[in-house]
Structure formats: C-alpha cells, structure tokens
Motif scaffolding. Structure first.
Motif, short mmCIF file in Angstrom:
data_model
loop_
_atom_site.label_atom_id
_atom_site.label_comp_id
_atom_site.label_asym_id
_atom_site.label_seq_id
_atom_site.Cartn_x
_atom_site.Cartn_y
_atom_site.Cartn_z
N LYS A 1 34.72 3.29 58.45
CA LYS A 1 34.23 1.93 58.24
C LYS A 1 33.07 1.90 57.25
O LYS A 1 32.91 0.94 56.49
CB LYS A 1 33.82 1.30 59.57
CG LYS A 1 35.00 0.93 60.46
CD LYS A 1 34.59 0.01 61.59
CE LYS A 1 35.80 -0.48 62.36
NZ LYS A 1 35.44 -1.44 63.43
N ASN A 2 32.27 2.96 57.24
CA ASN A 2 31.22 3.05 56.22
C ASN A 2 31.82 3.31 54.85
O ASN A 2 31.28 2.85 53.83
CB ASN A 2 30.23 4.15 56.59
CG ASN A 2 29.42 3.82 57.85
OD1 ASN A 2 29.18 2.65 58.15
ND2 ASN A 2 29.03 4.84 58.59
N VAL A 3 32.94 4.04 54.81
CA VAL A 3 33.67 4.22 53.55
C VAL A 3 34.16 2.87 53.05
O VAL A 3 34.07 2.55 51.86
CB VAL A 3 34.85 5.19 53.75
CG1 VAL A 3 35.79 5.17 52.52
CG2 VAL A 3 34.35 6.61 54.01
N ILE A 4 34.69 2.06 53.96
CA ILE A 4 35.16 0.72 53.59
C ILE A 4 34.02 -0.08 52.96
O ILE A 4 34.15 -0.65 51.87
CB ILE A 4 35.71 -0.03 54.81
CG1 ILE A 4 37.00 0.61 55.32
CG2 ILE A 4 35.97 -1.51 54.48
CD1 ILE A 4 37.48 0.04 56.64
N ALA A 5 32.89 -0.14 53.66
CA ALA A 5 31.78 -0.96 53.19
C ALA A 5 31.25 -0.47 51.84
O ALA A 5 31.08 -1.26 50.90
CB ALA A 5 30.66 -0.96 54.23
N THR A 6 31.03 0.83 51.73
CA THR A 6 30.44 1.37 50.50
C THR A 6 31.40 1.24 49.32
O THR A 6 31.02 0.80 48.23
CB THR A 6 30.06 2.85 50.71
OG1 THR A 6 29.21 2.95 51.87
CG2 THR A 6 29.33 3.39 49.50
N GLY A 7 32.66 1.61 49.53
CA GLY A 7 33.64 1.53 48.45
C GLY A 7 33.89 0.12 47.98
O GLY A 7 33.96 -0.16 46.77
N HIS A 8 34.02 -0.80 48.92
CA HIS A 8 34.31 -2.19 48.55
C HIS A 8 33.12 -2.86 47.87
O HIS A 8 33.30 -3.67 46.96
CB HIS A 8 34.73 -2.99 49.79
CG HIS A 8 36.12 -2.70 50.26
ND1 HIS A 8 36.51 -1.47 50.70
CD2 HIS A 8 37.22 -3.50 50.36
CE1 HIS A 8 37.78 -1.50 51.07
NE2 HIS A 8 38.24 -2.72 50.87
N HIS A 9 31.90 -2.54 48.31
CA HIS A 9 30.74 -3.11 47.62
C HIS A 9 30.63 -2.58 46.19
O HIS A 9 30.33 -3.35 45.26
CB HIS A 9 29.45 -2.81 48.40
CG HIS A 9 29.22 -3.73 49.56
ND1 HIS A 9 29.25 -5.10 49.43
CD2 HIS A 9 28.95 -3.49 50.88
CE1 HIS A 9 29.01 -5.67 50.62
NE2 HIS A 9 28.83 -4.71 51.51
N LEU A 10 30.89 -1.29 46.01
CA LEU A 10 30.87 -0.76 44.65
C LEU A 10 31.93 -1.43 43.78
O LEU A 10 31.72 -1.60 42.57
CB LEU A 10 31.11 0.76 44.68
CG LEU A 10 29.92 1.62 45.13
CD1 LEU A 10 30.37 3.06 45.33
CD2 LEU A 10 28.78 1.55 44.12
N GLU A 11 33.02 -1.82 44.39
CA GLU A 11 34.11 -2.44 43.63
C GLU A 11 33.72 -3.81 43.09
O GLU A 11 33.90 -4.10 41.91
CB GLU A 11 35.35 -2.53 44.52
CG GLU A 11 36.63 -2.83 43.79
CD GLU A 11 37.85 -2.69 44.69
OE1 GLU A 11 38.92 -2.34 44.18
OE2 GLU A 11 37.73 -2.96 45.91
N TRP A 12 33.18 -4.67 43.94
CA TRP A 12 32.84 -6.01 43.44
C TRP A 12 31.62 -5.97 42.52
O TRP A 12 31.54 -6.75 41.57
CB TRP A 12 32.63 -6.99 44.60
CG TRP A 12 31.33 -6.95 45.35
CD1 TRP A 12 31.07 -6.27 46.49
CD2 TRP A 12 30.12 -7.66 45.02
NE1 TRP A 12 29.77 -6.48 46.89
CE2 TRP A 12 29.17 -7.34 46.01
CE3 TRP A 12 29.76 -8.52 43.98
CZ2 TRP A 12 27.87 -7.85 46.00
CZ3 TRP A 12 28.46 -9.04 43.97
CH2 TRP A 12 27.53 -8.70 44.97
#
Length: 423
Positions: free
Chosen positions: A325-336
């Motif tokens: 879930k931390n991977v989700i948050a970190t990766g998705h924030h870097l994406e936007w």
C-alpha cells in the motif's frame, strides 16, 4: 346560430394535413429531438453519439527530464522488473490493462517470454484471443450491446476489475479510433463503438469515475458535455465535482487515482477549455491541498504512506500498513507529479527521496514477487519513465540496442565457462 358540422371529407383532409405537417417537422427536426420523440412516444431506446474528430487519442506529456530523480540505469532496472512476463494461459485482463498503459501498444521485447504490446492489445479487443487464453473458464470480457460493446468488469474471474479501466488503458496505450473490436457475436464494431457505449452508460453516482474521466478527456475534447441513454446531460465540470467529493481517503488506490485524473483534466483544459473557471479552480485547489498533505507526511526513508491524507498525523501516529500500500501511494504520487506544474510539487528533495525509495523497493523484489502485485508496480515504471520525459517502450527500445537480451541458460553457461583470472 346553427352549429356547423364538418363533413367526413373535411375531417380526413385536416388529418392528412396534420400528419403531413408532423412528418415534415419530424424529418426536419434535429437528431436529438427525434430521439426524444422516439423514446417518449414510441418507447424506443435512444443511442446518443458524440462526434470524435481525432483518429488517435490525445496525450498529456510529462513536464520534466530529471536524472536526479531517476538515472538511466535505475530506470532500466525498474522497467526490467515490470516487463509483462505473463503466462499466456488465463492471462488477467487487469494485468494486461496496466501493462499496456505503461508500455503502450508499440512495445516489443527481445525476450520471447514477454508479451508484446500488440499481443496484449489483441487479447483485450478480440474475443477469439481471449477465448484462446481462458476457454470456458471465464465469461466473455467483451459484451455485445444493441449499438455498441461494453466491458465485463468487477471481481468475477477473467474480468476487467474497474469500470472503464479497459478503455482508459487502451486509450493511454495509443489505440486508434477505428481499431476493430471483435465481440462474441459482433464483428462490425470498433473502438469508437466502445467509447460511445461508455459515454451513454456513464453515471455520476458510480463508485469509480476515475478511468471514465481519463478516457473521455483523451478522446472527446473540445466537446465538454454529452448525453447519456436516459437523456441526462453530463459534463467534465460535473466529473470534477464528483472526483473531489468526499474525504481524500475514498477512491481507488488510496485516493491517488482521483488525483491523477484531476491533474490530467487540468492539463487538457489548458489546451481545449473543457472546464469552467470555477470547476478548474476547485480541481486546482484540491491538488494544492494534496501537495500540502504529502509535504508533511513523508517518512524518513522516502516513502509516502497509504494514509497520506492524514498529513502530519501519519508520522506522529503511524498505522500498521502493508508494504504494497505504501508502494501504491508513493508510485501513484510520483506519477501525477510528473505531469503537474512545479507549483503543485512538494519540495524537490522529497520527490527525489520518494523515487529512490521506490526504486530500491522495486529492484529488491524477485520478478515473481513483482508479478503478484503487478498492477501497483506498473505505475512505478510509468512514473519513473515520465520523470525522464520518455515512455517505457521508447526507453526500452533504445536500452535494448546496447543491452541485448541474453537467454538465461546461455547467461548461466557463460558464467560457468568464463575463464578464471590468472593469479
């Protein structure tokens, strides 16, 4: 005064004139007015259609090329981990969709075990290809409709997990508007028919609108409003209000997909004016609040937690959060953030720290471990490629030219037979 009765001939003549006048008005009327009449008086279903003036979808390009966030070597190592090395039997649509939006339709790989972009595309748009993978073990992915094709989605086996994720992923992957789509009983449809069906079926009260927003935004501008099957008008303004409604913890992937969709709509509004000033200001204000929250909740190792929306509280009262879930948050924030203007960024050093954490996390897992959480890690590959102002397929093509694929068996033999250094 005596009443005068109309003769039967006069009545017939009047009726004929009324019918002729009505037929003329119906014929000369707009398509929308005819559809309304058919729906109300003839109980016929209406099939509104949005004219799409482009053959390929729009693209929202990244704004940066920053090797301090990710070097070529680091990007190559991450992309190697997220190559679509899927088993051909029972290939999961959700995995394929995520891989396509990262790698695009044009992706090719020297390793024959990796599924190419064309093969992934065909699996999604051709029932025969889906059938070859699933047989009778799953219901068809493509669903025949009277005037289009819809996509089976939900938690059932062999389906697309999220509503309109199939369409949004193929759109970001660069699918053409006139690409044929072969459903179980329909061989005369194309991507445009899927888009039209999705536009007609869209409801603002759906649980997930993130991918509908992306797909519609990349296809229909400068159109900014359309009608659904039941005659309701929908606009990008309304979608923005739907995306920002409620607590930030709501929404798919710990609320981060709403953020990406809003940023994408703002970038599209820059060029196509699809939002009112008020809707744009509301969307921008939402993203400013997201920026402020992730600026104060980053952990020392660089990751953003899944409860990022708690701000400082996420640090002072940390929750027990699974790593993925931390991977989700970190990766998705870097994406936007890769498509966002600098005014919406947290301090740059935080972006660098987040990238280094996600790079280390991704490269420290085996390919099998990555495959178990592939949908989340695919966003990591896409985000880091965007931060180098490129896309995964383009970068990988160039990387393969100087780093050709070596089969594992040959690589092992070379290692065994390598001469020992002379002492």
């Amino acid at each position: 005064m005596k009443s005068r009765k109309l003769s039967s001939k006069t009545l017939i003549a009047v009726q004929v004139l009324v019918v002729v006048a009505f037929c003329g008005a119906y014929t000369m009327g707009s398509r929308d007015s005819r559809q309304v009449f058919n729906s109300v008086f003839l109980n016929q279903a209406t099939y509104p259609e949005v004219k799409i003036d482009r053959k390929v979808p729009l693209q929202v390009e990244p704004l940066y090329d920053d090797p301090s966030v990710v070097t070529d070597e680091e990007l190559a190592a991450v992309l190697k981990q997220v190559r679509p090395k899927f088993p051909r039997k029972h290939m999961k649509p959700n995995h394929v969709e995520h891989a396509l939006r990262t790698w695009s339709i044009r992706s090719t790989f020297q390793d024959p075990s990796i599924v190419s972009g064309i093969e992934m595309r065909d699996f999604l748009i051709d029932h025969a290809r889906f059938l070859a993978s699933w047989g009778d073990d799953a219901s068809p992915l493509l669903v025949d409709e009277p005037k289009g094709i819809s996509i089976r989605w939900g938690s059932q086996v062999g389906g697309s997990v999220h509503h309109d994720h199939w369409l949004a992923s193929l759109t970001e992957a660069g699918i053409h508007l006139d690409e044929p789509v072969f459903a179980p009983a329909r061989r005369d449809m194309d991507i445009n028919d899927v888009i039209q069906q999705s536009l007609r079926d869209f409801r603002l009260d759906e649980r997930e609108v993130e991918w509908s927003a992306m797909a519609f935004g990349l296809w229909i501008p400068p159109v900014k409003q359309w009608k659904t099957t039941d005659g309701r008008s929908v606009s990008f303004d309304q979608i923005v209000q739907r995306l920002i409604r409620g607590h930030k913890k709501f929404g798919v992937c710990v609320g981060t997909h709403r953020v990406y969709s809003l940023m994408l709509l703002i970038r599209l509004d820059d060029e196509y004016d699809i939002l009112s000033d008020r809707a744009r200001a509301n969307a921008y204000g939402y993203l400013e609040r997201v920026r402020d929250l992730i600026s104060v909740c980053q952990f020392e190792d660089g990751h953003w937690p899944a409860n990022w929306m708690d701000g400082k509280t996420a640090l002072t009262n940390p929750e027990e959060i699974p790593e993925y879930k931390n991977v989700i948050a970190t990766g998705h924030h870097l994406e936007w953030l890769a498509i966002a203007p600098k005014e919406l960024h947290p301090p740059h050093e935080q972006i660098v720290k987040a990238a280094k954490w996600i790079i280390n996390n991704t490269t420290s897992h085996t390919e099998d471990e990555i495959l178990q959480k592939y949908t989340f890690y695919s966003h990591v590959g896409n985000a880091l490629a965007l931060w180098r102002h490129t896309h995964a397929a383009k970068f990988w093509d160039e990387w393969q030219e100087t780093h050709p694929y070596v089969p594992e068996a040959k690589a092992d033999n070379d290692a065994i037979e390598a001469p020992k250094p002379t002492l």
